[in-house]
Design an enzyme around this catalytic site. Structure first.
Site, PDB file in Angstrom:
ATOM      1  CG  ASP A  34       1.225   5.887   8.166  1.00 16.41           C
ATOM      2  OD1 ASP A  34       0.470   5.352   7.114  1.00 16.41           O
ATOM      3  OD2 ASP A  34       2.291   5.371   8.247  1.00 16.41           O
ATOM      4  CG  ASP A  93       1.475  -4.868  17.530  1.00 20.27           C
ATOM      5  OD1 ASP A  93       2.881  -5.233  17.631  1.00 20.27           O
ATOM      6  OD2 ASP A  93       1.015  -4.956  16.397  1.00 20.27           O
ATOM      7  CD  GLU A 150       0.128  -2.928   0.838  1.00 25.02           C
ATOM      8  OE1 GLU A 150       1.434  -3.047   0.818  1.00 25.02           O
ATOM      9  OE2 GLU A 150      -0.504  -4.152   0.870  1.00 25.02           O
ATOM     10  CG  HIS A 196       6.983 -12.189  -3.361  1.00 26.50           C
ATOM     11  ND1 HIS A 196       7.720 -13.355  -2.756  1.00 26.50           N
ATOM     12  CD2 HIS A 196       7.021 -11.274  -2.332  1.00 26.50           C
ATOM     13  CE1 HIS A 196       7.912 -12.947  -1.501  1.00 26.50           C
ATOM     14  NE2 HIS A 196       7.569 -11.808  -1.117  1.00 26.50           N
ATOM     15  CB  THR A 245       5.678  -2.905  -1.506  1.00 25.58           C
ATOM     16  OG1 THR A 245       4.958  -4.210  -2.048  1.00 25.58           O
ATOM     17  CG2 THR A 245       5.043  -2.099  -1.057  1.00 25.58           C
ATOM     18  CD  GLU A 304       6.164   1.303   0.459  1.00 21.56           C
ATOM     19  OE1 GLU A 304       5.629   0.460   1.114  1.00 21.56           O
ATOM     20  OE2 GLU A 304       5.766   2.572   0.146  1.00 21.56           O
ATOM     21  CB  ALA A 352       8.294  -5.789   1.142  1.00 23.80           C
ATOM     22  CG  LEU A 353      10.138  -8.082   4.584  1.00 23.85           C
ATOM     23  CD1 LEU A 353      10.691  -9.462   4.207  1.00 23.85           C
ATOM     24  CD2 LEU A 353       9.073  -8.033   5.578  1.00 23.85           C
TER      25      LEU A 353
END
Length: 582
Positions: free
Chosen positions: A156, A204, A288, A406, A448, A486, A488-489
């Protein structure tokens, strides 16, 4: 005294890990306090500032054609791989050895076959002071990834770091060093133009907000932030409603994104096409192309809620008003659907999303959802036009990430996809227009949830990631757009690896063609990845991906080769580990 291995890894992960001889106490705890800890392995989430409107604004009447309102890790072995040990310490020492061991090329492997694997870097790979975080650990870890046959890394490039203090002043300091490090190890780079905020959850330690001067402008004009019908404002990404308005100190948001990409190109032109092979252009929250319809902070949204429409800032409402007047229904332009429930409702809890007679399937629903999704597509179109012009002669690919939403996919309305801006229902393909938009600019469709299987998800929420991926694969095939993926988790088990391999082969309906995913990006480089068992499985996974779908060898054989690989590289592992400890 040096920290024990489990203590060091626990410090890096932000979570204490019990060693075989006991917990983190005494001198070990004191040492841990000196380590730069960072719980960087979580996905970025949105940062919301709440500004509730007057009650009169909330209780608006729904448009006439819309339905009425409805009511601990284990102790680790000493023979860890280089990167596991590297991540376990922040001690600055001399660089690790340069010798790299790789799998020999298989005689049956064809260069044009197979799916290259990239690995996502930690979110805080570059610190707020624009220097590389855990420099020596990062160096050794990149070396380990290269030795495993990994094609490259994804990093990133944060808007909030590079253009933090004032508009037009760019500091790529840490990225210069990180990219040179990748080049030194022969790793390719997918650079993400991250125009969104990182972090926001309590606890965080990795929070990277939008540039300071941008948040100041949002404070002056809260309409620059996405807003829901209850007045909650989301500060993770600037509302696309003002894309073309000079609201950021005389520049439009799209001009700011363009200037950022131009500065990146000029700074790293010497690496484009060689080391930097892909530019992924951030388009919204988490990078995204979507609306921030399911923000997790403060429990606003929890899986598998339907989310909420994000069209209530003054700029989005102005566009809606104009669209309604042009459609001949000006009464539809004052608000979005007010009977679409709350973030954590399920479709049939609402009048708008219910399967029988729901507003989504009415004339009003078609009007609103067409406008809402077109605004998102137009946003992507504008930024891609700019990105293509900037990088067209740089020898790099351009990609866009699309969210794998999903849950409730098995319902008629597909409510969570609709609130995110994907006009995909049982009656309409919402991913083909996205694929066609990307095709116009020669961009890659990055998707994803590639690792997920339908039966692993909550059945009552009608989750169907496999069916969703199949739909996306068909849409990209029809639009002739390359598909990348990729997970997702974070997943380290063979079951997930096997699903990724199966999906990457793009054998739709059992029809095997020459088509495969163009790349796969693995989430993410962290201490768990370099755990001995996980690392061995990952090495085998990378090799299997590189061999391609036409090479049929049993998984056990690849596992044995991976075991051999781990064994023969042990001297390299030990030498690097010693260098990083001193």
């Amino acid at each position: 005294m040096a920290m024990s291995m489990p203590h060091q890894i626990g410090a890096l992960a932000g979570t204490p890990i019990a060693a075989e001889s006991g917990g983190l106490t005494g001198e070990g705890a004191q040492s841990a306090a000196t380590v730069s800890t960072s719980a960087v392995w979580r996905s970025p989430v949105t940062n919301l500032r709440v500004s509730v409107q007057k009650p009169g604004d909330v209780e608006r009447v729904s448009p006439l054609s819309s339905p009425p309102l409805s009511p601990v890790r284990a102790g680790m072995r000493p023979d860890l791989s280089v990167a596991c040990q590297a991540f376990a310490t922040a001690v600055e020492t001399e660089p690790a050895v340069e010798k790299v061991h790789r799998f020999p090329e298989s005689s049956t492997q064809k260069k044009e076959k197979g799916v290259p694997v990239f690995v996502m870097m930690p979110l805080d790979s570059v610190k707020m002071d624009n220097t590389v975080n855990r420099r020596k650990a990062m160096n050794a870890s990149l070396q380990a990834l290269k030795s495993a046959g990994v094609e490259g890394i994804m990093m990133d490039v944060w808007w909030g770091l590079v253009e933090r203090d004032e508009p037009g002043k760019y500091n790529f300091g840490g990225y210069v060093e990180l990219l040179e490090m990748a080049k030194k190890h022969g790793l390719k780079v997918q650079a993400v133009m991250s125009f969104h905020q990182c972090g926001g959850n309590v606890g965080d330690s990795c929070t990277i907000p939008l540039p300071r001067w941008v948040t100041e402008e949002i404070d002056k004009d809260p309409g620059l932030a996405y807003t829901d019908q209850w007045g909650r404002r989301n500060y993770e990404y600037i509302s696309l409603g003002c894309d073309t308005l000079p609201v950021l100190k005389g520049r439009t948001p799209v001009q700011c994104y363009s200037d950022f990409m131009l500065a990146f190109r000029d700074k790293f032109e010497h690496l484009l096409g060689d080391t930097i092979v892909e530019i992924q252009v951030g388009m919204g929250p988490a990078g995204e192309l979507r609306y921030p319809s399911y923000p997790e902070q403060n429990g606003t949204w929890k899986f598998p809620g339907i989310g909420a429409f994000q069209c209530y800032d003054k700029y989005m409402l102005s566009s809606l008003k104009a669209a309604a007047e042009a459609y001949g229904k000006p009464e539809w332009g004052s608000t979005g659907p007010t009977d679409a429930g709350h973030y954590n409702n399920w479709p049939d809890d609402t009048n708008f999303f219910r399967k029988e007679g729901g507003g989504w399937d009415s004339e009003y629903g078609e009007f609103f959802l067409t406008w809402y999704s077109k605004m998102l597509l137009d946003h992507g179109e504008r930024i891609l036009q700019s990105a293509k012009a900037i990088f067209e002669n740089g020898g790099v690919k351009i990609s866009v990430k699309i969210a794998g939403i999903h849950w409730h996919y098995g319902t008629r309305s597909h409510a969570p996809e609709l609130t995110a801006g994907y006009y995909n229902t049982r009656l309409r393909d919402g991913y083909l227009p996205i694929a066609q938009m990307l095709a116009r600019h020669g961009a890659i469709f990055n998707f994803t949830c590639i690792e997920m299987r339908d039966h692993e998800q909550p059945q009552d929420a009608l989750c169907a990631p496999e069916k969703l991926v199949r739909q996306v694969a068909l849409a990209t095939q029809q639009a002739q757009v390359p598909l990348a993926g990729e997970n997702a988790l974070p997943r380290y088990d063979e079951y997930a690896h096997e699903q990724i391999l199966k999906t990457a082969a793009l054998n739709i309906d059992g029809n095997s063609t020459n088509r495969e995913m163009c790349a796969f990006t693995y989430l993410r480089m962290n201490p768990d990845l370099f755990h001995p068992d996980n690392w061995r499985r990952f090495v085998a996974f990378v090799k299997k991906m590189k061999e391609g779908k036409d090479v049929h060898r049993c998984w056990e054989q690849v596992e044995r080769e991976a075991e051999h690989f781990v064994h023969v590289t042990q001297p390299f592992v030990q030498e690097a580990a010693v260098a990083l400890r001193h």
